[in-house]
Design a protein around this motif. Structure first.
Motif, mmCIF file in Angstrom:
data_model
loop_
_atom_site.group_PDB
_atom_site.id
_atom_site.type_symbol
_atom_site.label_atom_id
_atom_site.label_comp_id
_atom_site.label_asym_id
_atom_site.label_seq_id
_atom_site.Cartn_x
_atom_site.Cartn_y
_atom_site.Cartn_z
ATOM 1 N N GLY A 1 41.552 36.140 42.861
ATOM 2 C CA GLY A 1 42.016 37.424 43.376
ATOM 3 C C GLY A 1 42.677 37.355 44.722
ATOM 4 N N HIS A 2 43.236 36.213 45.091
ATOM 5 C CA HIS A 2 43.906 36.105 46.392
ATOM 6 C C HIS A 2 45.071 37.095 46.433
ATOM 7 N N THR A 3 45.181 37.830 47.525
ATOM 8 C CA THR A 3 46.119 38.942 47.559
ATOM 9 C C THR A 3 46.712 39.141 48.937
ATOM 10 N N ILE A 4 47.848 39.812 48.970
ATOM 11 C CA ILE A 4 48.486 40.183 50.226
ATOM 12 C C ILE A 4 47.734 41.330 50.893
ATOM 13 N N VAL A 5 46.866 42.001 50.163
ATOM 14 C CA VAL A 5 46.133 43.172 50.671
ATOM 15 C C VAL A 5 44.966 42.730 51.537
ATOM 16 N N GLY A 6 44.713 43.470 52.617
ATOM 17 C CA GLY A 6 43.488 43.289 53.383
ATOM 18 C C GLY A 6 43.539 42.238 54.451
ATOM 19 N N ASN A 7 44.716 41.928 54.977
ATOM 20 C CA ASN A 7 44.822 40.922 56.028
ATOM 21 C C ASN A 7 44.837 41.527 57.425
ATOM 22 N N MET A 8 44.522 42.799 57.533
ATOM 23 C CA MET A 8 44.525 43.486 58.823
ATOM 24 C C MET A 8 43.211 43.259 59.562
ATOM 25 N N HIS A 9 43.270 43.243 60.880
ATOM 26 C CA HIS A 9 42.080 43.223 61.726
ATOM 27 C C HIS A 9 42.426 43.925 63.037
ATOM 28 N N ASP A 10 41.416 44.189 63.837
ATOM 29 C CA ASP A 10 41.617 44.883 65.116
ATOM 30 C C ASP A 10 42.427 46.170 64.935
ATOM 31 N N GLU A 11 41.978 46.997 63.979
ATOM 32 C CA GLU A 11 42.702 48.236 63.676
ATOM 33 C C GLU A 11 42.807 49.169 64.882
ATOM 34 N N HIS A 12 41.897 49.024 65.847
ATOM 35 C CA HIS A 12 41.941 49.899 67.025
ATOM 36 C C HIS A 12 43.257 49.769 67.797
ATOM 37 N N LEU A 13 43.930 48.626 67.648
ATOM 38 C CA LEU A 13 45.207 48.452 68.349
ATOM 39 C C LEU A 13 46.262 49.422 67.839
#
Length: 571
Positions: free
Chosen positions: A310-322
Motif C-alpha cells: 500500500g505504498h502511496t503518495i498520500v500521507g507524507n505531510m508533517h508539522d502541519e502547524h506550519l
C-alpha cells in the motif's frame, strides 16, 4: 584532456541495450515495464507511467535517468587511475563496491544513516559513490567529470488557481487515477507467464483496504492473495483477517514469534538479503522478509507473483502547524525537516547542527522559489519526504521482494495517482481525514457487492464498521482525559516515553526481536531516553552486529576529510 572511460557493472538480466538508428556513436540501456519514446528526456519522463531506469552514453556525456518511483536506483563514481579517469556505473551495491579500487566509508553519511535510516541527497555510505534520486536525470560530462542534475518529477502540489476544493470532484479524480494505475497492474499480470497472483500485505489499515476494495469492485479477487504477520492472536492480525473475510479474499497469517525470528535472522539467508537490499544508502526494509520467505516455503506465494503493497503518495505531510503560521522562514522549514527525519537516536540537535546535513537540506529547498505560503509549505514538506524517506527507505521493501524472486507494483505512487493527489486543496490533503472518508465509501460499496446487496452503497461509509489498525483500544475521549490529568501533574512526557518504550518492547509485530546489540533492559532505558526502534537497527547494521553472518562495514577504512574533498563531484 582525455575522454573519461565508462565502465558499466549492470547485473540485472532485464536491461535492454539499443542504439540510435542514425548510426551515431551512442548507446542506450533501458530497464522498464512500459516502453518509452525517449527515456532520458525530462518532459517525457514527467508523464511516463510505470517503472523505468535508463543510461545513455555518447561521446560528450553520460546520462542517468531515474523514474518518479526510484524503481531501480543507479550508483556511479569517478576514479583516477594510471590510464586516466573512469566512470563506474552499476545497478547493484555489491558490484559497485567490488568495482572500486579502494572503497572507503563516508563518516558524514554514516552519521546521517544512524539518525535517519537513509542518506539524503546523492551521497551513499561509500565515499565518492553517488546514487540517483527520485524523479531526476544526471548528466555527467565526459571531458570534465562535472555532474548536472535535472529534476522532472518532484512531488509538488498544484498552484492555488488549479487546485480542486470540491470533495466530490476530488474523489472522482482519485478514483479515475486508481482505475488507471490498477488497470495497468492487471494488464501486466495477465501478460505474465505462469498465472502469477497479486500478493497483498494486508494490515487492515487505510492503504491496503483501498487496494482490497478496488480489487473487489473490479472482480479481481480470484487473482489475489493477502497475508499479514505478527504475534499469534494480536488485534492487528484479527483486523486483517476480518477485512479479508468481509470480501472473500484468500488470506494467510504468519506467526512472528521472537525466538523464531531471532533464529532466522542469524542465517546466511538473512545475511544475503541484507547485502542485496541496503542499496548503499538505506536501512534494509526487513518487516515483510520473514513472512514472505515462509509463504514461499509453504507454496502459498510463488516466484514471479506480484507484491502489491500500500505504498502511496498520500500521507507524507508533517508539522502541519506550519500551514497556520502567518510567516515561515526557510530556516524554520529546514529545521522542521531535519528534526522530523533525523530522530532515530533521540538527539535531533546532532542533525540540525551538522553542516553536512544542513547543506543538503538547503540544496533541496533551492530547487524551487520559496514563498512561505501554506501551499508552498505543503509542497516542500511532502516532496522532501517522498524524495528521501519514501523512495529510499519505504520503497526499499521492493528490494526484499526482488531478492525473494517476486515482482512488485506501486500504482498509488504512479503518475496518475501522483498527479491527482497534488491537485487536492490543502484542506483535503494536509491530513488523511478526507482520504479515510474516500476509502470508507469505496469499502462500503465493496462489502455490499461481496454480500450480494443491490442498493447503491456510495453513501454508506458508516457501514464500513470494521476496526482499523490501532495501537490501543482506549477511546479517544479517555486518552484525552488522561493526557490532561498527566499534563497538569507534569508527568505527560514521562508517561508517553514509558508507554512508547513498553509498546516497542512488546510489539504486536515482534519487531523487538531485531534488537540484537543491546539487552532488553538496556534497550528500555535507551528508548526512554528517546532512541527509536529503527535507531537500534541502524546502529547494529552499521556495526555488523545485526546479523552475525553479514560483514559489510567492519573491513572498510574510513575516508579522511582530504579524501572526501578530492572525491566530491564538480557541479
Amino acid at each position: 584532456m582525455s575522454v573519461i572511460d565508462v565502465e558499466l557493472r549492470l547485473t540485472s538480466p532485464q536491461w535492454q541495450q539499443t542504439g540510435p538508428s542514425d548510426g551515431t556513436a551512442e548507446s542506450l540501456w533501458v530497464r522498464c515495464d512500459t516502453s518509452c519514446p525517449d527515456p532520458t528526456d525530462p518532459e517525457v519522463l514527467a508523464s511516463h507511467p510505470g517503472r523505468l531506469t535508463a543510461i545513455r552514453v555518447n561521446d560528450d556525456e553520460v546520462i542517468l535517468a531515474q523514474d518518479r518511483l526510484r524503481s531501480w536506483p543507479l550508483f556511479w563514481a569517478l576514479e583516477n587511475g594510471a590510464d586516466g579517469r573512469r566512470l563506474i556505473i552499476s545497478d547493484d551495491a555489491t558490484a559497485m563496491r567490488g568495482a572500486l579500487s579502494a572503497p572507503r566509508l563516508d563518516p558524514r553519511a554514516r552519521r546521517e544513516f544512524l539518525d535517519a535510516g537513509f542518506i539524503s541527497g546523492t551521497d551513499t555510505l561509500l565515499a565518492g559513490v553517488h546514487q540517483t534520486e527520485q524523479g531526476a536525470i544526471v548528466h555527467i560530462d565526459r571531458d570534465t567529470g562535472r555532474a548536472r542534475t535535472v529534476t522532472h518529477s518532484l512531488a509538488r502540489f498544484s498552484e492555488e488557481s488549479a487546485m480542486v476544493t470540491d470533495p466530490e470532484e476530488f474523489s472522482g479524480l482519485l478514483l479515475a487515477a486508481l482505475d488507471a494505475g490498477m488497470g495497468r497492474v492487471l494488464e501486466d499480470l495477465a501478460a505474465r507467464p505462469g498465472s502469477p497472483r497479486l500478493v497483498l500485505p494486508l494490515s487492515g489499515g487505510l492503504d491496503s483496504r483501498l487496494l482490497v476494495a478496488w480489487l473487489t469492485l473490479h472482480g479481481a479477487l480470484d487473482r489475489a492473495v493477502a497475508f499479514t504477520y505478527g504475534r499469534p492472536g494480536t488485534r492487528e492480525v484479527e483486523v486483517s483477517r476480518k477485512v479479508a473475510e468481509a470480501v472473500g479474499l484468500e488470506w494467510h497469517a504468519v506467526d512472528y514469534v521472537p525466538a523464531e525470528l531471532r533464529e532466522a535472522w542469524q542465517t546466511q539467508e538473512a545475511a544475503d538479503f541484507l547485502e542485496y537490499s541496503y542499496a548503499l544508502g538505506a536501512l534494509p526494509h526487513v518487516q515483510d522478509w520473514h513472512a514472505l520467505r515462509s509463504l514461499l516455503e509453504q507454496g502459498v506465494v510463488r516466484p514471479g507473483d506480484v507484491v502489491l503493497p500500500g505504498h502511496t503518495i498520500v500521507g507524507n505531510m508533517h508539522d502541519e502547524h506550519l500551514l497556520e503560521e502567518p510567516s515561515v522562514t526557510r530556516g524554520q522549514v529546514a529545521k522542521a525537516i531535519l528534526i522530523h527525519h533525523q530522530e532515530l537516536q533521540g538527539d535531533q540537535r546532532r542533525a540540525y547542527t551538522d553542516p553536512y546535513r544542513a547543506a543538503k537540506v538547503r540544496g533541496f529547498l533551492a530547487l524551487w522559489p520559496f514563498t512561505g505560503s501554506p501551499r508552498d509549505m505543503q509542497s516542500i514538506l511532502e516532496s522532501y519526504n517522498v524524495r528521501e524517506r519514501q523512495t529510499k527507505y519505504i520503497n526499499n521493501s521492493m528490494r526484499t521482494y526482488e531478492h525473494l524472486g517476486l515482482e512488485w507494483a506501486l500504482p498509488m505512487l504512479d503518475v496518475e495517482f501522483w498527479d491527482a493527489w497534488h491537485r487536492g486543496a490543502v484542506e483535503l490533503t494536509a491530513t488523511r481525514d478526507f482520504y479515510a472518508v474516500f476509502i470508507g465509501r469505496l469499502w462500503a460499496r465493496a462489502t455490499a457487492l461481496a454480500a450480494g446487496a443491490e442498493a447503491d452503497a456510495a453513501g454508506r461509509a458508516d457501514e464500513a464498521d470494521l476496526p482499523y489498525f490501532a495501537a490501543t483500544e482506549v477511546s479517544e475521549e479517555t486518552r484525552s482525559r488522561l493526557k490532561t490529568v498527566l499534563s497538569r501533574l507534569h508527568l505527560l512526557g514521562l508517561a508517553e516515553r514509558t508507554f512508547s518504550a513498553w509498546a516497542t518492547l512488546h510489539s504486536t509485530m515482534a519487531f523487538e526481536a531485531f534488537i540484537t546489540d543491546a539487552p532488553l533492559p538496556v534497550a528500555a532505558a535507551q528508548l526512554m531516553g528517546g532512541r527509536k526502534l529503527l535507531g537500534f537497527w541502524t546502529r547494529a547494521f552499521l556495526s555488523d552486529a545485526w546479523c552475525r553472518r553479514c560483514r559489510l562495514f567492519s573491513d572498510l577504512p574510513v575516508a579522511t576529510p582530504a579524501e572526501l574533498e578530492a572525491m566530491a563531484p564538480e557541479e
